[in-house]
Structures are given as C-alpha cells and as structure tokens.
Design an enzyme around this catalytic site. Structure first.
Site, PDB file in Angstrom:
ATOM      1  N   GLY A  68       0.847  -1.192   0.000  1.00 27.71           N
ATOM      2  CA  GLY A  68       0.000   0.000   0.000  1.00 27.71           C
ATOM      3  C   GLY A  68       0.877   1.235   0.000  1.00 27.71           C
ATOM      4  O   GLY A  68       0.533   2.271   0.588  1.00 27.71           O
ATOM      5  N   ASP A 105       2.423  -1.788  -4.447  1.00 29.23           N
ATOM      6  CA  ASP A 105       1.051  -1.271  -4.455  1.00 29.23           C
ATOM      7  C   ASP A 105       0.239  -2.056  -5.476  1.00 29.23           C
ATOM      8  O   ASP A 105       0.789  -2.709  -6.356  1.00 29.23           O
ATOM      9  CB  ASP A 105       1.046   0.231  -4.795  1.00 29.23           C
ATOM     10  CG  ASP A 105      -0.199   0.933  -4.271  1.00 29.23           C
ATOM     11  OD1 ASP A 105      -0.119   1.581  -3.210  1.00 29.23           O
ATOM     12  OD2 ASP A 105      -1.269   0.814  -4.924  1.00 29.23           O
ATOM     13  N   TYR A 157     -14.347   1.349   9.921  1.00 28.79           N
ATOM     14  CA  TYR A 157     -12.905   1.626   9.970  1.00 28.79           C
ATOM     15  C   TYR A 157     -12.387   1.357  11.392  1.00 28.79           C
ATOM     16  O   TYR A 157     -11.368   0.685  11.581  1.00 28.79           O
ATOM     17  CB  TYR A 157     -12.693   3.083   9.562  1.00 28.79           C
ATOM     18  CG  TYR A 157     -11.271   3.581   9.616  1.00 28.79           C
ATOM     19  CD1 TYR A 157     -10.325   3.171   8.685  1.00 28.79           C
ATOM     20  CD2 TYR A 157     -10.884   4.512  10.593  1.00 28.79           C
ATOM     21  CE1 TYR A 157      -9.025   3.670   8.722  1.00 28.79           C
ATOM     22  CE2 TYR A 157      -9.587   5.012  10.629  1.00 28.79           C
ATOM     23  CZ  TYR A 157      -8.667   4.580   9.690  1.00 28.79           C
ATOM     24  OH  TYR A 157      -7.383   5.078   9.741  1.00 28.79           O
TER      25      TYR A 157
END
Ligand code: SER
Length: 320
Positions: free
Chosen positions: A8, A34, A142
């Site tokens: 990421g 990524d 989240y």
C-alpha cells in the site's frame, strides 16, 4: 541491514515513508509495493517498485520470499468516511490485508507494522486526554477494523511471537500526496485551497477537536517504534501518539494569519460530523513517551508555516 517491504506504498503515508526508510536502511533495502498500476509507476521513479494485491496471500508471500524481507509495513486500508459508504468492502480490504500480513510475517519471521488510528476509539471513550488503555467501542467500520487489528496483532505476538508493533495515528497532515476518504482530510485539503486563493468549504463541524500530526513526526514515530528495544515495550498494538489537537476554526485562523484573504464556510457532512464527534479530542501519549521515547517536534503554528511553504495547489486543481 534489514530488508523492508511496504504494501500500500502509493498512498499518503507510503509516498513519504518510502524515502524515509530508504534514508534509514539504504535504497536497495526498501521495496515499495502497491496494487494500482499508476501507483507502481509513480513508486518506480523513487524505489524498487512491485505490483502486489495484499489480499492475494500467494503473490504477497512470493514477494517476501523473493526479496528476503525482514520487516513489513502494511499500509493497506480504506479510511473512515469511505468505509462508511461500503462497510463490507472496508472489512474485506482492511482485515484481508492485515490477516495476510500477520500470517506472512509469522511464516517468514518478519516484524510487522500496521497503523492503527484515533478511529479505534468511540463515542463512550473518554474524549479528553484519552488514556492508552480505555474503552474502545468505535461505531465506524474503519474503527471496528482497527480495534480488531490491534487485538489480532497482539494475539499473534503472544501466541506466535510475531514482532508486531503499531501506533494510533492522529489525522496525518502532509503535502507529498493527498489522503483520501478520511474524516481528518479537511486539515490537508484546506492548504491547497488557501494557497490557490480559493474559498474552502469544510464538511467537519467548526468546533470538532481531533488529534493531528505532521508527517515528519509520523515518520519518526514509525521508525522509532520499529527500532525500539523490545524489552522496554509494555504495550505493542497500539500506542497513542499525540502532538497537536485543533478544531477547524483554530486551523483556519492560523492560516488566515498568513493568508489574510483566505475565506471558509461550512457544509456539514453528517457522517463526518458523527465520526469526528465520536473520536478523542486529544489523546494521552504517556506510554509511548515512556516506553520508546516518543517526542514530537511539530506544533500547529510551525506545521502551518511549513505546509503553506510546500503545498503545490496544482496537485489538486491542475495547472491554473
Ligand atoms: N485520518 C483517518 C481518517 O480520517 C483517521 O485515522 O479516516
């Protein structure tokens, strides 16, 4: 020297963590990976770049094997506001990437850093000087992922001896790459508007206090914790770290001191309003200071000076 994989790596943190780790560990020892081809292309200009889908355990493990990786930085996550638009996808991505990271770290004996967040806290957490160990009942997907991630990471440490470490990042302010889909993003975006001479419409309520951190301190925290003497760590997943806390009105006033014509208005997003109200106003970071020497260098005023100096409005608006 340690060999490091960042997954990421094309996002807000990775864009700046890559050069920071290169400086500390050497250019050839940092692999930036990524999923998105345009990110891999961008990363390939500054580092050894690879394409990886962190949800594909086999491909991920192959990369760790190929480069004989010792430490993984897992930065794969959908942020808070985006997560609320598609909770199932947020769970799938955030937890999928974490589980693969944990299992691969276990198999290949890597250390593992996965950021947690102020989003791990919830409405009935004490909001002022939020303690390190306290009520954590977030009401966003989240936050649910972050708390689960903290628990799982501690579990992998105690059960399997995986060297997992983490900090609860405040909203990160930086000029290298824009964040995307977070509740704290306003504190980054506003600089692009102020510098372009545009009015800014803020979606977060004017009096919402949230912890924030300037990128150089966030990077320093990351490497400092990963290099910390393990015998000194009472906690692992995850440490409160704090350096500044402000409301939209307070940061806009600081910007206006330097850009007197800057104007702002509000168009409150109810989702962001609820999220910001559920998060701490400011965290107590005593354990991070005691256990590994956390000591931030940036405050609101110096951060605003530095952001206004460096932000390039074209990155948001294209050439004017
Ligand atoms: N910056 C993140 C968000 O706003 C919080 O960690 O979602």
């Amino acid at each position: 020297m340690k060999r490091i994989l960042i997954v990421g790596a094309g996002g807000q943190i990775g864009t700046e963590l890559v050069p920071h780790l290169q400086k500390n560990y050497g250019e050839d020892n940092v692999i930036a990976a990524d999923l998105k081809p345009q990110m891999v292309e961008k990363l390939s200009k500054i580092a050894i770049a690879e394409s990886v889908d962190a949800l594909n355990a086999e491909g991920y493990a192959a990369l760790v094997k190929k480069y004989k990786i010792d430490a993984i930085y897992n930065l794969v996550a959908l942020l808070s506001a985006t997560g609320e638009k598609n909770p199932q996808l947020a769970w799938q991505i955030n937890m999928g990437a974490l589980l693969n990271s944990l299992n691969i770290a276990k198999e290949f004996k890597c250390s593992l850093f996965t950021p947690s967040s102020i989003g791990a806290f919830g409405p009935n957490t004490p909001h002022y000087k939020t303690p390190q160990d306290t009520i954590m009942r977030p009401n966003t997907i989240y936050g649910v992922c972050k708390v689960t991630g903290e628990l799982l990471s501690d579990y992998y440490f105690t059960k399997f001896g995986v060297d997992t470490r983490s900090v609860r990042f405040p909203g990160i302010i930086s000029y290298g790459a824009l964040p995307g889909g977070g509740t704290t993003d306003y504190a980054v975006e506003v600089f692009y508007y102020a510098k372009a001479g545009r009015d800014y419409t803020c979606e977060v309520p004017q009096d919402a206090y949230m912890d924030m951190i300037y990128m150089p301190d966030a990077l320093e925290a990351t490497t400092q914790l990963m290099e910390a003497d393990p015998s000194k760590l009472v906690h692992r997943n995850s440490f409160n770290i704090a350096s500044m806390s402000f409301t939209p009105e307070e940061i806009f006033a600081e910007i206006r001191k330097r850009c007197p014509d800057f104007k702002h208005t509000y168009n409150i997003d109810p989702v962001k309003a609820a999220i910001s109200a559920s998060w701490p106003d400011c965290m107590d970071d005593t354990p991070a200071r005691e256990e590994w020497g956390w000591n931030p260098k940036w405050n609101l005023s110096r951060m605003v000076d530095d952001m206004l100096l460096h932000v390039l409005p074209d990155a948001l608006f294209g050439a004017q």
